[in-house]
Design a protein around this motif. Structure first.
Motif, PDB file in Angstrom:
ATOM      1  N   ARG A   1       0.822  -1.220   0.000  1.00 39.81           N
ATOM      2  CA  ARG A   1       0.000   0.000   0.000  1.00 39.81           C
ATOM      3  C   ARG A   1       0.852   1.264   0.000  1.00 39.81           C
ATOM      4  NH1 ARG A   1      -4.515  -2.193   4.247  1.00 39.81           N
ATOM      5  NH2 ARG A   1      -5.744  -3.324   2.700  1.00 39.81           N
ATOM      6  N   LEU A   2       2.009   1.203   0.599  1.00 41.05           N
ATOM      7  CA  LEU A   2       2.913   2.367   0.648  1.00 41.05           C
ATOM      8  C   LEU A   2       3.771   2.487  -0.602  1.00 41.05           C
ATOM      9  CD1 LEU A   2       4.031   2.161   4.389  1.00 41.05           C
ATOM     10  CD2 LEU A   2       2.530   3.881   3.339  1.00 41.05           C
ATOM     11  N   GLY A   3       3.639   1.543  -1.531  1.00 41.89           N
ATOM     12  CA  GLY A   3       4.394   1.614  -2.781  1.00 41.89           C
ATOM     13  C   GLY A   3       5.829   1.123  -2.688  1.00 41.89           C
ATOM     14  N   GLU A   4       6.158   0.408  -1.619  1.00 41.56           N
ATOM     15  CA  GLU A   4       7.542  -0.036  -1.417  1.00 41.56           C
ATOM     16  C   GLU A   4       8.008  -1.054  -2.453  1.00 41.56           C
ATOM     17  OE1 GLU A   4       7.960  -1.325   2.629  1.00 41.56           O
ATOM     18  OE2 GLU A   4       7.304   0.607   3.421  1.00 41.56           O
ATOM     19  N   PHE A   5       7.083  -1.670  -3.176  1.00 32.82           N
ATOM     20  CA  PHE A   5       7.453  -2.701  -4.147  1.00 32.82           C
ATOM     21  C   PHE A   5       7.091  -2.305  -5.576  1.00 32.82           C
ATOM     22  CE2 PHE A   5       6.267  -4.716  -0.084  1.00 32.82           C
ATOM     23  CZ  PHE A   5       7.518  -5.151   0.301  1.00 32.82           C
ATOM     24  N   ASP A   6       6.740  -1.051  -5.775  1.00 29.47           N
ATOM     25  CA  ASP A   6       6.317  -0.604  -7.098  1.00 29.47           C
ATOM     26  C   ASP A   6       7.390  -0.817  -8.155  1.00 29.47           C
ATOM     27  OD1 ASP A   6       3.937   0.121  -5.955  1.00 29.47           O
ATOM     28  OD2 ASP A   6       4.227   2.287  -6.198  1.00 29.47           O
ATOM     29  N   ASP A   7       8.647  -0.796  -7.764  1.00 33.17           N
ATOM     30  CA  ASP A   7       9.730  -0.996  -8.740  1.00 33.17           C
ATOM     31  C   ASP A   7       9.764  -2.416  -9.295  1.00 33.17           C
ATOM     32  OD1 ASP A   7      10.584  -1.745  -6.045  1.00 33.17           O
ATOM     33  OD2 ASP A   7      12.553  -2.104  -6.950  1.00 33.17           O
ATOM     34  N   LEU A   8       9.040  -3.334  -8.685  1.00 31.57           N
ATOM     35  CA  LEU A   8       9.014  -4.725  -9.140  1.00 31.57           C
ATOM     36  C   LEU A   8       7.901  -4.997 -10.153  1.00 31.57           C
ATOM     37  CD1 LEU A   8       9.610  -6.427  -5.688  1.00 31.57           C
ATOM     38  CD2 LEU A   8      11.280  -5.953  -7.473  1.00 31.57           C
ATOM     39  N   THR A   9       7.058  -4.014 -10.396  1.00 31.69           N
ATOM     40  CA  THR A   9       5.948  -4.230 -11.334  1.00 31.69           C
ATOM     41  C   THR A   9       6.186  -3.505 -12.636  1.00 31.69           C
ATOM     42  OG1 THR A   9       4.688  -2.376 -10.448  1.00 31.69           O
ATOM     43  CG2 THR A   9       4.265  -4.552  -9.507  1.00 31.69           C
TER      44      THR A   9
END
Length: 62
Positions: free
Chosen positions: A54-62
């Motif tokens: 929810r905080l976008g901590e994994f957005d770089d993986l998508t």
């Protein structure tokens, strides 16, 4: 145990599935391999992961 997947999973149905276990743990598996292994996490671990998503901590993986 009832396996569930996101309504946002891809059209071919390949996705991650989750199931609540007796005692409160959560199992996670690959829907393409329903007889294969599952990873088991505590509710606290799942909650920490969801917070990170929810905080976008994994957005770089998508």
């Amino acid at each position: 145990m009832r396996w569930r997947k996101s309504s946002a999973s891809n059209p071919s149905g390949d996705c991650v599935e989750v199931a609540g276990l007796d005692g409160g743990a959560v199992a996670v598996r690959n829907s393409r391999d329903p007889l294969g292994p599952a990873l088991v996490y505590t509710r606290a671990e799942i909650a920490a992961f969801v917070r990170g998503v929810r905080l976008g901590e994994f957005d770089d993986l998508t």
